[in-house]
Write a protein that holds these residues in place. Structure first.
Motif, short mmCIF file in Angstrom:
data_model
loop_
_atom_site.label_atom_id
_atom_site.label_comp_id
_atom_site.label_asym_id
_atom_site.label_seq_id
_atom_site.Cartn_x
_atom_site.Cartn_y
_atom_site.Cartn_z
N VAL A 66 0.87 -1.17 0.00
CA VAL A 66 0.00 0.00 0.00
C VAL A 66 0.91 1.22 0.00
O VAL A 66 1.82 1.33 0.83
CB VAL A 66 -0.93 0.02 1.24
CG1 VAL A 66 -1.80 1.27 1.21
CG2 VAL A 66 -1.79 -1.23 1.28
N ARG A 67 0.66 2.13 -0.94
CA ARG A 67 1.52 3.32 -1.08
C ARG A 67 0.72 4.60 -0.86
O ARG A 67 -0.46 4.67 -1.19
CB ARG A 67 2.17 3.35 -2.46
CG ARG A 67 3.14 2.19 -2.72
CD ARG A 67 3.74 2.29 -4.12
NE ARG A 67 4.63 1.19 -4.40
CZ ARG A 67 5.95 1.21 -4.21
NH1 ARG A 67 6.51 2.29 -3.71
NH2 ARG A 67 6.68 0.16 -4.51
N ASP A 68 1.40 5.59 -0.31
CA ASP A 68 0.84 6.93 -0.15
C ASP A 68 0.83 7.58 -1.53
O ASP A 68 1.88 7.73 -2.16
CB ASP A 68 1.71 7.72 0.83
CG ASP A 68 1.15 9.09 1.15
OD1 ASP A 68 0.41 9.65 0.32
OD2 ASP A 68 1.45 9.61 2.24
N PHE A 129 -4.22 3.12 8.66
CA PHE A 129 -4.01 4.18 7.70
C PHE A 129 -4.17 5.53 8.40
O PHE A 129 -4.83 5.62 9.43
CB PHE A 129 -5.01 4.06 6.54
CG PHE A 129 -4.92 2.75 5.81
CD1 PHE A 129 -3.76 2.38 5.15
CD2 PHE A 129 -6.00 1.88 5.79
CE1 PHE A 129 -3.67 1.18 4.48
CE2 PHE A 129 -5.93 0.67 5.11
CZ PHE A 129 -4.76 0.31 4.46
N LYS A 133 -5.82 10.98 3.83
CA LYS A 133 -4.78 10.50 2.92
C LYS A 133 -5.41 9.70 1.79
O LYS A 133 -6.47 9.09 1.94
CB LYS A 133 -3.80 9.58 3.65
CG LYS A 133 -2.82 10.29 4.57
CD LYS A 133 -1.66 10.83 3.78
CE LYS A 133 -0.53 11.29 4.69
NZ LYS A 133 0.60 11.79 3.90
N THR A 134 -4.73 9.69 0.65
CA THR A 134 -5.11 8.84 -0.46
C THR A 134 -4.03 7.79 -0.66
O THR A 134 -2.84 8.10 -0.63
CB THR A 134 -5.30 9.65 -1.76
OG1 THR A 134 -6.34 10.61 -1.55
CG2 THR A 134 -5.65 8.76 -2.93
N TYR A 135 -4.45 6.55 -0.82
CA TYR A 135 -3.54 5.42 -0.97
C TYR A 135 -3.87 4.65 -2.24
O TYR A 135 -4.98 4.74 -2.76
CB TYR A 135 -3.67 4.46 0.22
CG TYR A 135 -3.34 5.07 1.55
CD1 TYR A 135 -2.02 5.17 1.99
CD2 TYR A 135 -4.35 5.54 2.40
CE1 TYR A 135 -1.72 5.73 3.23
CE2 TYR A 135 -4.05 6.09 3.63
CZ TYR A 135 -2.74 6.19 4.04
OH TYR A 135 -2.43 6.73 5.26
N TYR A 136 -2.89 3.88 -2.71
CA TYR A 136 -3.17 2.91 -3.77
C TYR A 136 -2.47 1.60 -3.45
O TYR A 136 -1.47 1.57 -2.73
CB TYR A 136 -2.80 3.45 -5.16
CG TYR A 136 -1.33 3.72 -5.41
CD1 TYR A 136 -0.49 2.73 -5.93
CD2 TYR A 136 -0.78 4.98 -5.16
CE1 TYR A 136 0.85 2.99 -6.19
CE2 TYR A 136 0.56 5.23 -5.41
CZ TYR A 136 1.37 4.24 -5.93
OH TYR A 136 2.69 4.48 -6.18
N ARG A 162 -7.41 2.49 -5.72
CA ARG A 162 -7.07 3.72 -5.01
C ARG A 162 -8.23 4.08 -4.09
O ARG A 162 -9.39 3.96 -4.47
CB ARG A 162 -6.85 4.79 -6.07
CG ARG A 162 -6.25 6.10 -5.62
CD ARG A 162 -6.06 6.97 -6.86
NE ARG A 162 -5.49 8.26 -6.56
CZ ARG A 162 -4.23 8.59 -6.77
NH1 ARG A 162 -3.40 7.71 -7.30
NH2 ARG A 162 -3.79 9.79 -6.46
N SER A 164 -9.38 6.79 -0.44
CA SER A 164 -9.03 7.89 0.46
C SER A 164 -9.70 7.69 1.81
O SER A 164 -10.86 7.24 1.88
CB SER A 164 -9.47 9.23 -0.13
OG SER A 164 -8.83 9.47 -1.37
#
Length: 199
Positions: A66-68, A129, A133-136, A162, A164
């Motif tokens: 999981v990435r920012d 989390f 923030k938005t993650y993908y 993706r 948020s």
């Protein structure tokens, strides 16, 4: 796709044709991600899920990251190569091959980062989390296997899965406002998705 093929090998001295062989091409399964791509207002402790059209099982390698979305940094990882085997004290329960250790307030306990229930894979990360923030999510093809041990389709790119998180948490109780009501909803619509997250 299943077909019958023969192979002919030849040299200057002549050729030999093999007997019929069956060639099977397995189409990898694609899953539906939950929360869905582009989902917003997700709880910080939301469990991620992938639902497939047929049964799946855990592969022996591959990584889920999981990435920012703001800077592409990795904030959470599940690495199948790092799984531990764990046998609970209850002898009626078999060995769990896909366990990891989580530490909470100085205590360590086992949990399953990937739990399989028929055609559904539930992903649990060791950290929450952050708000606003938005993650993908990216997942290697070898993490989950479908029919005939074919790898499920990998999840790549920055816009395939993706989501948020909520802008902020519940209001802090004060003397004037009194207690704050906290809601828990596994669908991610509550303040938290789990009792552990709420606590």
């Amino acid at each position: 796709l299943i077909g019958t093929k023969t192979l002919t090998a030849s040299t200057d001295a002549g050729g030999v044709t093999s007997s019929n062989a069956t060639l099977t091409v397995i189409t990898p399964m694609t899953g539906t991600q939950l929360p869905g791509n582009g989902a917003t207002n997700i709880a910080p402790d939301q469990q991620l899920r992938i639902v497939f059209p047929g049964p799946v099982k855990l592969g022996s390698n591959g990584v889920i990251r999981v990435r920012d979305a703001a800077n592409d940094s990795v904030v959470a990882t599940i690495d199948c190569a790092q799984f531990l085997s764990y046998t609970p004290g209850n002898t009626s329960i078999q060995e769990i091959p896909n366990a990891s250790i989580r530490s909470v307030q100085g205590a360590s306990y086992y949990y399953m980062p990937i739990a399989i229930y028929g055609n559904e894979a539930c992903l649990t990360f060791s950290n929450r989390f952050a708000y606003n923030k938005t993650y993908y999510v990216n997942m290697d093809a070898g993490v989950l296997l479908g029919t005939n041990n074919a790898s499920t389709v990998s999840i790549t790119g920055t816009n395939t899965w993706r989501f948020s998180t909520k802008n902020s948490g519940p209001a802090t109780p004060t003397t004037s406002t009194g207690p704050t009501n906290i809601t828990i909803g596994q669908d991610g619509l509550g303040d938290f998705a789990t009792f552990q997250g709420a606590f």
